[in-house]
Design a protein around this motif. Structure first.
Motif, PDB file in Angstrom:
ATOM      1  N   HIS A   1       0.850  -1.182   0.000  1.00 38.02           N
ATOM      2  CA  HIS A   1       0.000   0.000   0.000  1.00 38.02           C
ATOM      3  C   HIS A   1       0.895   1.243   0.000  1.00 38.02           C
ATOM      4  CE1 HIS A   1      -3.050   2.891   1.083  1.00 38.02           C
ATOM      5  NE2 HIS A   1      -3.959   1.969   0.871  1.00 38.02           N
ATOM      6  N   PRO A   2       0.648   2.184  -0.909  1.00 39.61           N
ATOM      7  CA  PRO A   2       1.524   3.354  -1.003  1.00 39.61           C
ATOM      8  C   PRO A   2       1.541   4.204   0.273  1.00 39.61           C
ATOM      9  CG  PRO A   2      -0.336   3.551  -2.526  1.00 39.61           C
ATOM     10  CD  PRO A   2      -0.385   2.181  -1.940  1.00 39.61           C
ATOM     11  N   LYS A   3       0.413   4.253   0.972  1.00 39.37           N
ATOM     12  CA  LYS A   3       0.364   5.033   2.217  1.00 39.37           C
ATOM     13  C   LYS A   3       1.348   4.463   3.236  1.00 39.37           C
ATOM     14  CE  LYS A   3      -2.919   6.473   5.755  1.00 39.37           C
ATOM     15  NZ  LYS A   3      -4.328   6.497   6.150  1.00 39.37           N
ATOM     16  N   VAL A   4       1.418   3.155   3.320  1.00 36.19           N
ATOM     17  CA  VAL A   4       2.324   2.494   4.252  1.00 36.19           C
ATOM     18  C   VAL A   4       3.780   2.707   3.829  1.00 36.19           C
ATOM     19  CG1 VAL A   4       3.021   0.238   5.174  1.00 36.19           C
ATOM     20  CG2 VAL A   4       0.592   0.798   4.938  1.00 36.19           C
ATOM     21  N   MET A   5       4.035   2.640   2.535  1.00 36.66           N
ATOM     22  CA  MET A   5       5.408   2.858   2.055  1.00 36.66           C
ATOM     23  C   MET A   5       5.900   4.255   2.418  1.00 36.66           C
ATOM     24  SD  MET A   5       5.723   1.065  -1.695  1.00 36.66           S
ATOM     25  CE  MET A   5       7.399   1.660  -1.909  1.00 36.66           C
ATOM     26  N   ILE A   6       5.045   5.243   2.253  1.00 34.66           N
ATOM     27  CA  ILE A   6       5.437   6.619   2.538  1.00 34.66           C
ATOM     28  C   ILE A   6       5.699   6.815   4.029  1.00 34.66           C
ATOM     29  CG2 ILE A   6       4.607   9.010   2.538  1.00 34.66           C
ATOM     30  CD1 ILE A   6       3.283   8.276  -0.211  1.00 34.66           C
ATOM     31  N   VAL A   7       4.802   6.327   4.873  1.00 29.60           N
ATOM     32  CA  VAL A   7       4.996   6.441   6.320  1.00 29.60           C
ATOM     33  C   VAL A   7       6.278   5.719   6.736  1.00 29.60           C
ATOM     34  CG1 VAL A   7       4.071   5.766   8.567  1.00 29.60           C
ATOM     35  CG2 VAL A   7       2.570   6.810   6.881  1.00 29.60           C
ATOM     36  N   THR A   8       6.485   4.525   6.214  1.00 32.58           N
ATOM     37  CA  THR A   8       7.694   3.764   6.542  1.00 32.58           C
ATOM     38  C   THR A   8       8.943   4.513   6.096  1.00 32.58           C
ATOM     39  OG1 THR A   8       6.476   1.690   6.343  1.00 32.58           O
ATOM     40  CG2 THR A   8       8.878   1.557   6.218  1.00 32.58           C
ATOM     41  N   GLY A   9       8.923   5.055   4.881  1.00 30.62           N
ATOM     42  CA  GLY A   9      10.074   5.798   4.385  1.00 30.62           C
ATOM     43  C   GLY A   9      10.370   7.031   5.222  1.00 30.62           C
ATOM     44  N   LEU A  10       9.340   7.801   5.548  1.00 31.28           N
ATOM     45  CA  LEU A  10       9.549   9.010   6.343  1.00 31.28           C
ATOM     46  C   LEU A  10      10.038   8.697   7.747  1.00 31.28           C
ATOM     47  CD1 LEU A  10       6.562  11.353   5.401  1.00 31.28           C
ATOM     48  CD2 LEU A  10       8.990  11.823   5.095  1.00 31.28           C
ATOM     49  N   LEU A  11       9.431   7.703   8.387  1.00 26.47           N
ATOM     50  CA  LEU A  11       9.849   7.372   9.755  1.00 26.47           C
ATOM     51  C   LEU A  11      11.257   6.774   9.789  1.00 26.47           C
ATOM     52  CD1 LEU A  11       6.545   6.057  11.373  1.00 26.47           C
ATOM     53  CD2 LEU A  11       7.688   8.275  11.702  1.00 26.47           C
ATOM     54  N   THR A  12      11.590   5.970   8.793  1.00 25.85           N
ATOM     55  CA  THR A  12      12.946   5.422   8.725  1.00 25.85           C
ATOM     56  C   THR A  12      13.954   6.548   8.515  1.00 25.85           C
ATOM     57  OG1 THR A  12      12.110   3.337   7.855  1.00 25.85           O
ATOM     58  CG2 THR A  12      14.458   3.787   7.522  1.00 25.85           C
ATOM     59  N   SER A  13      13.622   7.485   7.659  1.00 26.86           N
ATOM     60  CA  SER A  13      14.496   8.631   7.440  1.00 26.86           C
ATOM     61  C   SER A  13      14.634   9.458   8.710  1.00 26.86           C
ATOM     62  CB  SER A  13      13.965   9.490   6.290  1.00 26.86           C
ATOM     63  OG  SER A  13      14.891  10.478   5.945  1.00 26.86           O
ATOM     64  N   ALA A  14      13.553   9.617   9.442  1.00 31.40           N
ATOM     65  CA  ALA A  14      13.605  10.353  10.715  1.00 31.40           C
ATOM     66  C   ALA A  14      14.538   9.655  11.696  1.00 31.40           C
ATOM     67  CB  ALA A  14      12.201  10.479  11.309  1.00 31.40           C
ATOM     68  N   VAL A  15      14.444   8.353  11.786  1.00 32.60           N
ATOM     69  CA  VAL A  15      15.320   7.594  12.695  1.00 32.60           C
ATOM     70  C   VAL A  15      16.776   7.747  12.268  1.00 32.60           C
ATOM     71  CG1 VAL A  15      15.953   5.261  13.444  1.00 32.60           C
ATOM     72  CG2 VAL A  15      13.551   5.962  13.443  1.00 32.60           C
TER      73      VAL A  15
END
Length: 187
Positions: A72-86
């Motif tokens: 799901h694209p929504k999940v990919m975006i959240v995962t990408g942003l949170l991983t980048s934040a970490v």
């Protein structure tokens, strides 16, 4: 999507996501000068850190395109942003500059998780005319983020030190992730 309010909200949310992702991608290039002057690392290590992001970002685009057909694209975006934040929150905490290379490489992979899903969402939600008219609006957010990074980061470095550049980016990405997750639900 026929409702003008929903179109505007989608474009605004996509722009926020892309703005945040650019902040988390471009900040190292700006902070690097301060880090070099303080002896955090030498030019060779600094170059390897930047190259790690560049290489994994390019490779990650291929992976994200493939995953975008399955996740799901929504999940990919959240995962990408949170991983980048970490990754941004971790980078200043690392005791050895060589450890920055794999962390920034992971950030490159996370960064690659933004654009393909954004394009997929917009292509499926917007008419062809709206897509052609509104996608450049999202694209301007990368220019805005680049300007913001180059204007604000030197001030942050001057008053708070180079580490704060990465912490601020982590906060921006976390907030964008939260906004994306919450406000795309009704869309």
């Amino acid at each position: 999507m026929k409702d003008g309010y929903q179109k505007n909200r989608l474009i605004a949310l996509c722009s926020i996501v892309y703005f945040a992702s650019y902040i988390c991608r471009k900040n190292f290039a700006v902070a690097m000068a301060g880090m070099l002057s303080l002896g955090v690392f030498d030019k060779g290590t600094a170059g390897l850190v930047g190259t790690a992001l560049f290489a994994t970002y390019g490779f990650g685009q291929i992976i994200s395109g493939f995953l975008g057909d399955r996740l799901h694209p929504k999940v990919m975006i959240v995962t990408g942003l949170l991983t980048s934040a970490v990754c941004n929150a971790l980078l200043p905490l690392l005791p050895n500059p060589v450890l920055m290379i794999p962390v920034w490489a992971i950030n490159g992979l996370a960064q690659a998780m933004m654009w393909p899903p954004l394009v997929k969402i917009c292509a499926s939600a917007l008419s062809a005319d709206d897509y052609n008219r509104l996608m450049p609006v999202i694209g301007t957010s990368c220019a805005a983020a680049t300007i913001a990074v180059y204007l604000v980061s030197p001030l942050i470095i001057q008053f708070s030190g180079w580490r704060q550049v990465f912490y601020v980016a982590a906060v921006v990405a976390t907030m964008a992730s939260f906004a994306w997750f919450v406000f795309t639900g009704p869309l």
